[in-house]
Design a protein around this motif. Structure first.
Motif, PDB file in Angstrom:
ATOM      1  N   PHE A  66    -126.709 -11.178 -34.948  1.00  0.00           N
ATOM      2  CA  PHE A  66    -127.855 -11.676 -35.323  1.00  0.00           C
ATOM      3  C   PHE A  66    -127.825 -11.468 -37.047  1.00  0.00           C
ATOM      4  CE2 PHE A  66    -127.982  -7.260 -34.302  1.00  0.00           C
ATOM      5  CZ  PHE A  66    -128.904  -6.657 -35.129  1.00  0.00           C
ATOM      6  N   GLN A  67    -128.960 -12.116 -37.655  1.00  0.00           N
ATOM      7  CA  GLN A  67    -129.402 -11.942 -39.076  1.00  0.00           C
ATOM      8  C   GLN A  67    -130.931 -12.100 -39.218  1.00  0.00           C
ATOM      9  OE1 GLN A  67    -128.029 -15.476 -41.696  1.00  0.00           O
ATOM     10  NE2 GLN A  67    -126.568 -13.920 -42.320  1.00  0.00           N
ATOM     11  N   TRP A  68    -131.059 -11.381 -40.123  1.00  0.00           N
ATOM     12  CA  TRP A  68    -132.665 -11.483 -40.453  1.00  0.00           C
ATOM     13  C   TRP A  68    -132.861 -11.454 -42.039  1.00  0.00           C
ATOM     14  CZ3 TRP A  68    -131.612  -6.195 -38.665  1.00  0.00           C
ATOM     15  CH2 TRP A  68    -131.831  -4.912 -39.489  1.00  0.00           C
ATOM     16  N   ILE A  69    -133.842 -12.026 -42.362  1.00  0.00           N
ATOM     17  CA  ILE A  69    -134.501 -11.625 -43.774  1.00  0.00           C
ATOM     18  C   ILE A  69    -135.848 -11.190 -43.587  1.00  0.00           C
ATOM     19  CG2 ILE A  69    -133.093 -13.582 -45.013  1.00  0.00           C
ATOM     20  CD1 ILE A  69    -135.387 -15.544 -44.548  1.00  0.00           C
ATOM     21  N   ALA A  70    -136.287 -10.582 -44.897  1.00  0.00           N
ATOM     22  CA  ALA A  70    -137.624  -9.786 -44.784  1.00  0.00           C
ATOM     23  C   ALA A  70    -137.943  -9.586 -46.087  1.00  0.00           C
ATOM     24  CB  ALA A  70    -137.319  -8.720 -43.784  1.00  0.00           C
ATOM     25  N   PRO A  71    -139.132  -9.389 -46.476  1.00  0.00           N
ATOM     26  CA  PRO A  71    -139.357  -8.745 -48.033  1.00  0.00           C
ATOM     27  C   PRO A  71    -138.854  -7.433 -47.783  1.00  0.00           C
ATOM     28  CG  PRO A  71    -141.316  -9.071 -46.563  1.00  0.00           C
ATOM     29  CD  PRO A  71    -140.341  -9.549 -45.734  1.00  0.00           C
ATOM     30  N   HIS A  72    -138.714  -6.860 -49.182  1.00  0.00           N
ATOM     31  CA  HIS A  72    -138.319  -5.485 -49.311  1.00  0.00           C
ATOM     32  C   HIS A  72    -139.252  -5.031 -50.545  1.00  0.00           C
ATOM     33  CE1 HIS A  72    -136.084  -1.910 -50.271  1.00  0.00           C
ATOM     34  NE2 HIS A  72    -135.452  -2.233 -49.190  1.00  0.00           N
ATOM     35  N   ASP A  73    -139.612  -3.799 -50.521  1.00  0.00           N
ATOM     36  CA  ASP A  73    -140.557  -3.039 -51.404  1.00  0.00           C
ATOM     37  C   ASP A  73    -139.762  -3.038 -52.568  1.00  0.00           C
ATOM     38  OD1 ASP A  73    -142.232  -2.324 -49.320  1.00  0.00           O
ATOM     39  OD2 ASP A  73    -141.620  -0.222 -49.061  1.00  0.00           O
ATOM     40  N   LEU A  74    -138.600  -3.159 -52.877  1.00  0.00           N
ATOM     41  CA  LEU A  74    -137.688  -2.803 -54.324  1.00  0.00           C
ATOM     42  C   LEU A  74    -137.463  -4.150 -54.908  1.00  0.00           C
ATOM     43  CD1 LEU A  74    -135.316   0.118 -53.295  1.00  0.00           C
ATOM     44  CD2 LEU A  74    -137.638   0.073 -54.551  1.00  0.00           C
ATOM     45  N   LEU A  75    -137.822  -5.389 -54.017  1.00  0.00           N
ATOM     46  CA  LEU A  75    -137.656  -6.647 -54.552  1.00  0.00           C
ATOM     47  C   LEU A  75    -139.049  -7.586 -55.137  1.00  0.00           C
ATOM     48  CD1 LEU A  75    -135.071  -7.896 -51.863  1.00  0.00           C
ATOM     49  CD2 LEU A  75    -134.562  -7.231 -54.247  1.00  0.00           C
ATOM     50  N   PRO A  76    -138.926  -8.557 -55.907  1.00  0.00           N
ATOM     51  CA  PRO A  76    -140.307  -9.203 -56.112  1.00  0.00           C
ATOM     52  C   PRO A  76    -140.560  -9.930 -55.055  1.00  0.00           C
ATOM     53  CG  PRO A  76    -138.068 -10.030 -57.464  1.00  0.00           C
ATOM     54  CD  PRO A  76    -137.577  -8.792 -56.561  1.00  0.00           C
ATOM     55  N   PRO A  77    -141.791 -10.467 -54.860  1.00  0.00           N
ATOM     56  CA  PRO A  77    -142.178 -11.301 -53.974  1.00  0.00           C
ATOM     57  C   PRO A  77    -141.423 -12.499 -53.682  1.00  0.00           C
ATOM     58  CG  PRO A  77    -143.967 -11.123 -55.426  1.00  0.00           C
ATOM     59  CD  PRO A  77    -142.669 -10.522 -55.967  1.00  0.00           C
ATOM     60  N   GLU A  78    -140.946 -12.844 -54.546  1.00  0.00           N
ATOM     61  CA  GLU A  78    -139.898 -14.376 -54.278  1.00  0.00           C
ATOM     62  C   GLU A  78    -138.569 -14.067 -53.870  1.00  0.00           C
ATOM     63  OE1 GLU A  78    -139.101 -13.072 -58.818  1.00  0.00           O
ATOM     64  OE2 GLU A  78    -140.828 -13.071 -57.614  1.00  0.00           O
ATOM     65  N   ALA A  79    -138.306 -12.845 -53.602  1.00  0.00           N
ATOM     66  CA  ALA A  79    -137.093 -12.501 -52.966  1.00  0.00           C
ATOM     67  C   ALA A  79    -137.237 -11.778 -51.460  1.00  0.00           C
ATOM     68  CB  ALA A  79    -136.410 -11.621 -53.911  1.00  0.00           C
ATOM     69  N   CYS A  80    -136.076 -12.084 -50.859  1.00  0.00           N
ATOM     70  CA  CYS A  80    -136.104 -11.367 -49.525  1.00  0.00           C
ATOM     71  C   CYS A  80    -134.797 -10.615 -49.254  1.00  0.00           C
ATOM     72  CB  CYS A  80    -136.417 -12.383 -48.411  1.00  0.00           C
ATOM     73  SG  CYS A  80    -135.041 -13.858 -48.351  1.00  0.00           S
ATOM     74  N   SER A  81    -134.566  -9.679 -48.502  1.00  0.00           N
ATOM     75  CA  SER A  81    -133.287  -8.871 -48.297  1.00  0.00           C
ATOM     76  C   SER A  81    -132.744  -9.769 -47.133  1.00  0.00           C
ATOM     77  CB  SER A  81    -133.734  -7.428 -47.982  1.00  0.00           C
ATOM     78  OG  SER A  81    -132.529  -6.811 -47.635  1.00  0.00           O
ATOM     79  N   ILE A  82    -131.310  -9.796 -46.981  1.00  0.00           N
ATOM     80  CA  ILE A  82    -130.595 -10.324 -45.723  1.00  0.00           C
ATOM     81  C   ILE A  82    -129.713  -9.041 -45.057  1.00  0.00           C
ATOM     82  CG2 ILE A  82    -129.160 -11.138 -47.236  1.00  0.00           C
ATOM     83  CD1 ILE A  82    -128.920 -13.609 -45.275  1.00  0.00           C
ATOM     84  N   ALA A  83    -129.861  -9.053 -43.749  1.00  0.00           N
ATOM     85  CA  ALA A  83    -128.796  -8.400 -43.202  1.00  0.00           C
ATOM     86  C   ALA A  83    -128.273  -9.331 -41.944  1.00  0.00           C
ATOM     87  CB  ALA A  83    -129.536  -7.140 -42.300  1.00  0.00           C
ATOM     88  N   THR A  84    -126.999  -9.034 -41.710  1.00  0.00           N
ATOM     89  CA  THR A  84    -126.039  -9.717 -41.017  1.00  0.00           C
ATOM     90  C   THR A  84    -125.366  -8.840 -39.985  1.00  0.00           C
ATOM     91  OG1 THR A  84    -125.893 -11.397 -42.511  1.00  0.00           O
ATOM     92  CG2 THR A  84    -124.542 -11.524 -40.683  1.00  0.00           C
ATOM     93  N   PHE A  85    -125.115  -8.949 -38.731  1.00  0.00           N
ATOM     94  CA  PHE A  85    -124.400  -8.137 -37.925  1.00  0.00           C
ATOM     95  C   PHE A  85    -123.763  -9.110 -36.760  1.00  0.00           C
ATOM     96  CE2 PHE A  85    -128.133  -6.027 -39.486  1.00  0.00           C
ATOM     97  CZ  PHE A  85    -127.295  -4.814 -39.914  1.00  0.00           C
ATOM     98  N   ALA A  86    -122.338  -8.862 -36.725  1.00  0.00           N
ATOM     99  CA  ALA A  86    -121.452  -9.543 -35.587  1.00  0.00           C
ATOM    100  C   ALA A  86    -121.090  -8.626 -34.610  1.00  0.00           C
ATOM    101  CB  ALA A  86    -120.494 -10.538 -36.148  1.00  0.00           C
ATOM    102  N   LYS A  87    -121.079  -9.030 -33.301  1.00  0.00           N
ATOM    103  CA  LYS A  87    -120.535  -8.106 -32.282  1.00  0.00           C
ATOM    104  C   LYS A  87    -118.968  -7.639 -32.673  1.00  0.00           C
ATOM    105  CE  LYS A  87    -120.969  -7.746 -27.364  1.00  0.00           C
ATOM    106  NZ  LYS A  87    -121.483  -8.524 -26.213  1.00  0.00           N
ATOM    107  N   PRO A  88    -118.772  -6.518 -32.808  1.00  0.00           N
ATOM    108  CA  PRO A  88    -117.623  -6.060 -33.008  1.00  0.00           C
ATOM    109  C   PRO A  88    -116.270  -6.515 -31.868  1.00  0.00           C
ATOM    110  CG  PRO A  88    -118.938  -4.306 -33.043  1.00  0.00           C
ATOM    111  CD  PRO A  88    -119.468  -5.372 -32.552  1.00  0.00           C
ATOM    112  N   GLY A  89    -115.147  -7.313 -32.678  1.00  0.00           N
ATOM    113  CA  GLY A  89    -114.316  -7.787 -31.888  1.00  0.00           C
ATOM    114  C   GLY A  89    -114.278  -9.536 -31.795  1.00  0.00           C
TER     115      GLY A  89
END
Length: 162
Positions: A66-89
């Protein structure tokens, strides 16, 4: 075959299991401790109008990542943070590539101009993944203290949404 779709509440348990497995293995995420479905649901419900969550699944419905994007307190409003996770193996079969295409489109629809990936410096697979998507280094956090007390450096990468 990998299918990408928006995540929904019923995916939270499987996403939490994947993330907990990754945390237990260690070395790739700054997250620590056990993650449960309530944690995932809480994250999904934070800024729902400014975030997007996608899952990769098999035709049988097994969540592979799964992957998500979301705003982050340390980023300006025009930017989002991304996180990506794949099942091990299950890494290296196109999960991240397909997720990123859906996430990129969602980021544009949400009006973001760039994405920030905040990656542990010792996470070579994560650094390689984001580099291969076109992310470029723009900063560094030295001696980041994780919740469990471990100290790591982090690399900040940026992807401009053209």
């Amino acid at each position: 075959m990998i299918h990408i779709r928006p995540a929904h509440d019923l995916d939270a348990r499987d996403m939490a299991a994947i993330l907990s497995q990754i945390i237990a293995i260690g070395g790739t995420t700054a997250m620590t401790g056990e993650i449960d479905s309530e944690y995932i649901l809480g994250r999904m419900r934070t800024a729902p109008d400014a975030s997007a969550w996608h899952v990769a699944e098999t035709p049988e419905g097994e969540i592979l990542g799964f992957q998500w994007i979301a705003p982050h307190d340390l980023l300006p409003p025009e930017a989002c943070s991304i996180a990506t996770f794949a099942k091990p193996g299950r890494q290296g079969i196109g999960i991240g590539s397909k997720l990123f295409e859906a996430t990129k489109a969602a980021a544009r629809v949400l009006g973001y101009r760039w994405m920030d990936a905040n990656i542990r410096a010792d996470n070579t697979s994560g650094l390689t993944y984001y580099q291969s998507r076109g992310f470029e280094d723009y900063g560094r956090i030295d001696r980041y203290r994780m919740a469990d007390g471990h100290v790591v450096d982090k690399i900040l990468k940026r992807y401009d949404l053209r």
